[in-house]
Design a protein around this motif. Structure first.
Motif, PDB file in Angstrom:
ATOM      1  N   THR A 166      -2.001 -15.074  10.445  1.00 54.57           N
ATOM      2  CA  THR A 166      -3.509 -15.192  11.044  1.00 54.57           C
ATOM      3  C   THR A 166      -3.551 -15.730  12.394  1.00 54.57           C
ATOM      4  O   THR A 166      -3.236 -16.645  12.852  1.00 54.57           O
ATOM      5  CB  THR A 166      -4.374 -16.167   9.955  1.00 54.57           C
ATOM      6  OG1 THR A 166      -4.090 -15.928   8.954  1.00 54.57           O
ATOM      7  CG2 THR A 166      -5.754 -16.099  10.472  1.00 54.57           C
TER       8      THR A 166
ATOM      9  N   ALA B 132      -0.873  -7.170   9.909  1.00 57.22           N
ATOM     10  CA  ALA B 132      -2.320  -6.612  10.560  1.00 57.22           C
ATOM     11  C   ALA B 132      -3.447  -7.034   9.565  1.00 57.22           C
ATOM     12  O   ALA B 132      -4.414  -7.568  10.089  1.00 57.22           O
ATOM     13  CB  ALA B 132      -2.390  -5.291  10.909  1.00 57.22           C
ATOM     14  N   ARG B 133      -3.180  -6.657   8.406  1.00 56.92           N
ATOM     15  CA  ARG B 133      -4.381  -6.807   7.344  1.00 56.92           C
ATOM     16  C   ARG B 133      -4.494  -8.117   7.012  1.00 56.92           C
ATOM     17  O   ARG B 133      -5.731  -8.782   6.574  1.00 56.92           O
ATOM     18  CB  ARG B 133      -4.048  -6.206   6.180  1.00 56.92           C
ATOM     19  CG  ARG B 133      -3.981  -4.648   6.210  1.00 56.92           C
ATOM     20  CD  ARG B 133      -4.036  -4.013   4.776  1.00 56.92           C
ATOM     21  NE  ARG B 133      -2.929  -4.387   4.032  1.00 56.92           N
ATOM     22  CZ  ARG B 133      -1.737  -4.169   4.012  1.00 56.92           C
ATOM     23  NH1 ARG B 133      -1.299  -2.938   4.669  1.00 56.92           N
ATOM     24  NH2 ARG B 133      -0.762  -4.523   2.938  1.00 56.92           N
ATOM     25  N   ALA B 134      -3.367  -9.274   7.241  1.00 59.65           N
ATOM     26  CA  ALA B 134      -3.870 -10.693   6.998  1.00 59.65           C
ATOM     27  C   ALA B 134      -4.131 -11.392   8.395  1.00 59.65           C
ATOM     28  O   ALA B 134      -4.169 -12.702   8.367  1.00 59.65           O
ATOM     29  CB  ALA B 134      -2.231 -11.111   6.812  1.00 59.65           C
TER      30      ALA B 134
ATOM     31  N   HIS C 189      -3.682   4.603   8.110  1.00 60.09           N
ATOM     32  CA  HIS C 189      -4.088   3.137   7.527  1.00 60.09           C
ATOM     33  C   HIS C 189      -5.434   2.520   8.648  1.00 60.09           C
ATOM     34  O   HIS C 189      -5.703   1.659   8.299  1.00 60.09           O
ATOM     35  CB  HIS C 189      -3.364   2.223   6.911  1.00 60.09           C
ATOM     36  CG  HIS C 189      -2.678   2.554   5.772  1.00 60.09           C
ATOM     37  ND1 HIS C 189      -3.220   2.431   4.464  1.00 60.09           N
ATOM     38  CD2 HIS C 189      -1.601   3.315   5.749  1.00 60.09           C
ATOM     39  CE1 HIS C 189      -2.351   2.991   3.385  1.00 60.09           C
ATOM     40  NE2 HIS C 189      -1.566   3.667   4.287  1.00 60.09           N
TER      41      HIS C 189
ATOM     42  N   SER D 275       0.516   3.544  10.420  1.00 57.04           N
ATOM     43  CA  SER D 275      -0.416   2.653  11.040  1.00 57.04           C
ATOM     44  C   SER D 275      -1.912   3.332  11.537  1.00 57.04           C
ATOM     45  O   SER D 275      -2.843   3.088  11.371  1.00 57.04           O
ATOM     46  CB  SER D 275       0.164   2.297  12.299  1.00 57.04           C
ATOM     47  OG  SER D 275       0.407   2.982  13.671  1.00 57.04           O
TER      48      SER D 275
ATOM     49  N   VAL E 258      -4.640   0.874  11.261  1.00 52.99           N
ATOM     50  CA  VAL E 258      -4.178  -0.438  11.626  1.00 52.99           C
ATOM     51  C   VAL E 258      -3.586  -0.452  12.886  1.00 52.99           C
ATOM     52  O   VAL E 258      -2.554   0.488  13.105  1.00 52.99           O
ATOM     53  CB  VAL E 258      -3.288  -0.795  10.384  1.00 52.99           C
ATOM     54  CG1 VAL E 258      -2.666  -2.409  10.907  1.00 52.99           C
ATOM     55  CG2 VAL E 258      -3.977  -1.195   9.139  1.00 52.99           C
TER      56      VAL E 258
ATOM     57  N   VAL F  76       0.846  -1.032  -0.214  1.00 49.26           N
ATOM     58  CA  VAL F  76       0.069   0.063  -0.096  1.00 49.26           C
ATOM     59  C   VAL F  76       0.982   1.279  -0.018  1.00 49.26           C
ATOM     60  O   VAL F  76       2.021   1.080   0.243  1.00 49.26           O
ATOM     61  CB  VAL F  76      -0.920  -0.019   1.087  1.00 49.26           C
ATOM     62  CG1 VAL F  76      -1.962  -1.105   1.379  1.00 49.26           C
ATOM     63  CG2 VAL F  76      -0.169   0.058   2.445  1.00 49.26           C
TER      64      VAL F  76
ATOM     65  N   THR G 142       5.816 -10.152   2.048  1.00 52.51           N
ATOM     66  CA  THR G 142       4.399  -9.991   2.187  1.00 52.51           C
ATOM     67  C   THR G 142       3.453 -10.933   1.264  1.00 52.51           C
ATOM     68  O   THR G 142       2.502 -11.554   2.067  1.00 52.51           O
ATOM     69  CB  THR G 142       4.078  -8.528   1.676  1.00 52.51           C
ATOM     70  OG1 THR G 142       4.636  -7.570   2.217  1.00 52.51           O
ATOM     71  CG2 THR G 142       2.389  -8.209   1.728  1.00 52.51           C
TER      72      THR G 142
ATOM     73  N   GLY H 288       1.140 -13.768   3.173  1.00 51.56           N
ATOM     74  CA  GLY H 288      -0.226 -13.788   3.070  1.00 51.56           C
ATOM     75  C   GLY H 288      -0.729 -15.070   2.479  1.00 51.56           C
ATOM     76  O   GLY H 288      -1.642 -15.838   2.965  1.00 51.56           O
TER      77      GLY H 288
ATOM     78  N   LEU I 212       2.142  -3.508   8.829  1.00 52.71           N
ATOM     79  CA  LEU I 212       0.587  -3.355   8.188  1.00 52.71           C
ATOM     80  C   LEU I 212       0.102  -4.646   7.556  1.00 52.71           C
ATOM     81  O   LEU I 212      -1.160  -4.853   7.889  1.00 52.71           O
ATOM     82  CB  LEU I 212       0.626  -1.963   7.430  1.00 52.71           C
ATOM     83  CG  LEU I 212       0.271  -0.718   8.300  1.00 52.71           C
ATOM     84  CD1 LEU I 212       1.575  -0.461   9.045  1.00 52.71           C
ATOM     85  CD2 LEU I 212       0.133   0.336   7.124  1.00 52.71           C
ATOM     86  N   ALA I 213       0.963  -4.971   6.722  1.00 51.66           N
ATOM     87  CA  ALA I 213       0.666  -6.328   5.777  1.00 51.66           C
ATOM     88  C   ALA I 213       0.124  -7.323   6.812  1.00 51.66           C
ATOM     89  O   ALA I 213      -0.852  -8.123   6.800  1.00 51.66           O
ATOM     90  CB  ALA I 213       1.749  -6.766   4.998  1.00 51.66           C
TER      91      ALA I 213
END
Length: 219
Positions: free
Chosen positions: A32, A51-53, A78, A75, A80, A3, A22, A26, A48-49
């Motif tokens: 997870t 957290a999004r995962a 975004h 953070s 996060v 991002v 990344t 993922g 950040l990746a």
């Protein structure tokens, strides 16, 4: 997929190595439900990746005050949740244990073994063989891993992937190569091509490098 991130001067720009790590993180679902630590966070791209995962919590560490500020700000922008600490490698989190540790440490071979503290080169300079930070991460990571924890590292094969596998094995972990990608030299590697050739780290005329993601878990 990376991002857009704010990057103050002197902070490492997330590039192909970060993107490769990344993607592995993922695709394998490594983050997870886990407490994740990003060592040498830079702009916070990997944090950040994670957290999004779907990470349960994300903690980031960097020695650079600018990198700490950049990660904190990114953070927030975004939305996060990332806890950011300033410090050297695992120092700020020595009393914690994580299900996943990710790291994209400096790994470009430099003229000397002296590591810069206050110049932009600190983002990539890693001693004569490029392993000054890599070896520290490999040796120290078991101390912050949970019993079922894993580590994901990315670096150039110029630093010798087998040495990374051996270092993680000596640390009591079970390592394996998870991904590879060949990319053209960036500006720093191009500028140091003659030095790398003289040291036998690359072949004559070589202007591409292989990026490698190495994963390791407790046996």
């Amino acid at each position: 997929m990376l991002v857009m991130l704010l990057r103050p001067p002197g902070v490492y720009r997330a590039e192909g190595d970060t993107e490769l790590l990344t993607e592995v993180m993922g695709r394998g679902g490594y983050a997870t439900g886990r407490d994740v630590l990003d060592v040498g966070t830079g702009t916070g791209a990997l944090a950040l990746a994670a957290a999004r995962a779907g990470a349960a919590t994300v903690t980031a560490v960097d020695l650079s005050l600018r990198s700490v500020a950049a990660t904190w700000l990114n953070s927030k922008l975004h939305r996060v949740p990332v806890t950011v600490h300033r410090g050297d490698v695992f120092g700020p989190v020595a009393d914690r244990r994580f299900g996943l540790v990710v790291a994209n440490p400096p790994y470009v071979p430099a003229e000397t073994g002296r590591l810069p503290r206050h110049r932009k080169a600190r983002c990539w300079d890693a001693g004569p063989d490029g392993r000054a930070l890599l070896d520290r991460v490999c040796a120290g990571v078991p101390g912050v891993l949970a019993p079922d924890g894993e580590v994901l590292l990315v670096h150039s094969a110029v630093c010798d992937t087998d040495l990374t596998l051996d270092a993680l094995d000596r640390a009591g972990l079970v390592p394996q190569v998870l991904a590879k990608a060949t990319v053209p030299f960036g500006p720093v590697m191009r500028a140091r091509a003659a030095l790398l050739e003289a040291r036998g780290l690359i072949g004559p005329g070589q202007r591409e490098e292989e990026l490698v993601v190495v994963g390791a878990r407790r046996g």
